[in-house]
Design an enzyme around this catalytic site. Sequence first.
Site, PDB file in Angstrom:
ATOM      1  N   CYS A  63       0.914  -1.337  -0.032  1.00 34.92           N
ATOM      2  CA  CYS A  63      -0.123   0.070  -0.179  1.00 34.92           C
ATOM      3  C   CYS A  63       1.070   1.551   0.226  1.00 34.92           C
ATOM      4  O   CYS A  63       1.724   1.509   0.987  1.00 34.92           O
ATOM      5  CB  CYS A  63      -0.882   0.195   1.527  1.00 34.92           C
ATOM      6  SG  CYS A  63      -1.875   1.454   1.156  1.00 34.92           S
ATOM      7  N   CYS A  66       0.083   2.916   3.591  1.00 38.47           N
ATOM      8  CA  CYS A  66       1.007   2.484   4.809  1.00 38.47           C
ATOM      9  C   CYS A  66       1.689   1.719   5.014  1.00 38.47           C
ATOM     10  O   CYS A  66       2.131   1.607   5.876  1.00 38.47           O
ATOM     11  CB  CYS A  66      -0.295   2.694   6.305  1.00 38.47           C
ATOM     12  SG  CYS A  66      -0.863   0.427   5.134  1.00 38.47           S
ATOM     13  N   CYS A 112      -7.632  -1.219   0.883  1.00 39.39           N
ATOM     14  CA  CYS A 112      -6.370  -1.276   2.340  1.00 39.39           C
ATOM     15  C   CYS A 112      -6.838  -1.699   3.804  1.00 39.39           C
ATOM     16  O   CYS A 112      -7.486  -0.941   3.920  1.00 39.39           O
ATOM     17  CB  CYS A 112      -4.786  -0.555   1.977  1.00 39.39           C
ATOM     18  SG  CYS A 112      -4.114  -1.295   3.854  1.00 39.39           S
ATOM     19  N   CYS A 115      -5.189   1.031   6.434  1.00 37.97           N
ATOM     20  CA  CYS A 115      -5.421   2.622   6.287  1.00 37.97           C
ATOM     21  C   CYS A 115      -6.706   2.729   5.514  1.00 37.97           C
ATOM     22  O   CYS A 115      -7.099   3.922   5.683  1.00 37.97           O
ATOM     23  CB  CYS A 115      -3.875   3.237   5.031  1.00 37.97           C
ATOM     24  SG  CYS A 115      -3.886   2.985   3.437  1.00 37.97           S
ATOM     25  N   CYS A 135      -7.248  -5.734  -9.893  1.00 37.51           N
ATOM     26  CA  CYS A 135      -6.956  -4.522 -11.220  1.00 37.51           C
ATOM     27  C   CYS A 135      -6.785  -3.513  -9.753  1.00 37.51           C
ATOM     28  O   CYS A 135      -7.121  -2.684  -9.243  1.00 37.51           O
ATOM     29  CB  CYS A 135      -8.374  -4.722 -12.099  1.00 37.51           C
ATOM     30  SG  CYS A 135      -7.809  -3.455 -13.183  1.00 37.51           S
TER      31      CYS A 135
END
Length: 161
Positions: A63, A66, A112, A115, A135
Amino acid sequence: MPDLAPTLRSPSGFDLTPPDAEERARLEAGLSPEERRVLLAHGTEAPFCGALLGEKRAGVFCCRECGLPLFRAGHRFESGTGWPSFTEPVDPTHVRAITDRSHGMTRTETRCARCDSHQGHVFPDGPPPTGLRYCINSVALSFVPDGEALPDPLGRGDGKA
């Protein structure tokens, strides 16, 4: 004595505790305008122009906000859609699925799990073994080649996938 909430851990050992307000402000301050548009405002980058679209090295995609590991390069495939596509996450608990009814259609948005940043969408038209196509926007990810330390912007000691 401060009231400390228990740490939430994924089965693969990563801290999934959401960032507090101060941590979130610090993470968001480091984002570019395009990253903010995609990660925070649930935008989509243009197809076929993401920086990670051609990434072929072994490693992990984390991510961008984070640093949580989300997808392994070994689960990536060429979908022809213009965005990096994966058959499964590093750990199923690292990616949240949210029903998205925007733009006159029903899709499954991926976020995510730590976060809550927007990553992309998952579709049931991927290859075996899962039949799924995650995707994902390149701008929502950072790539870490095998052998290098994972990003740890929250200082939680999550250093390897």
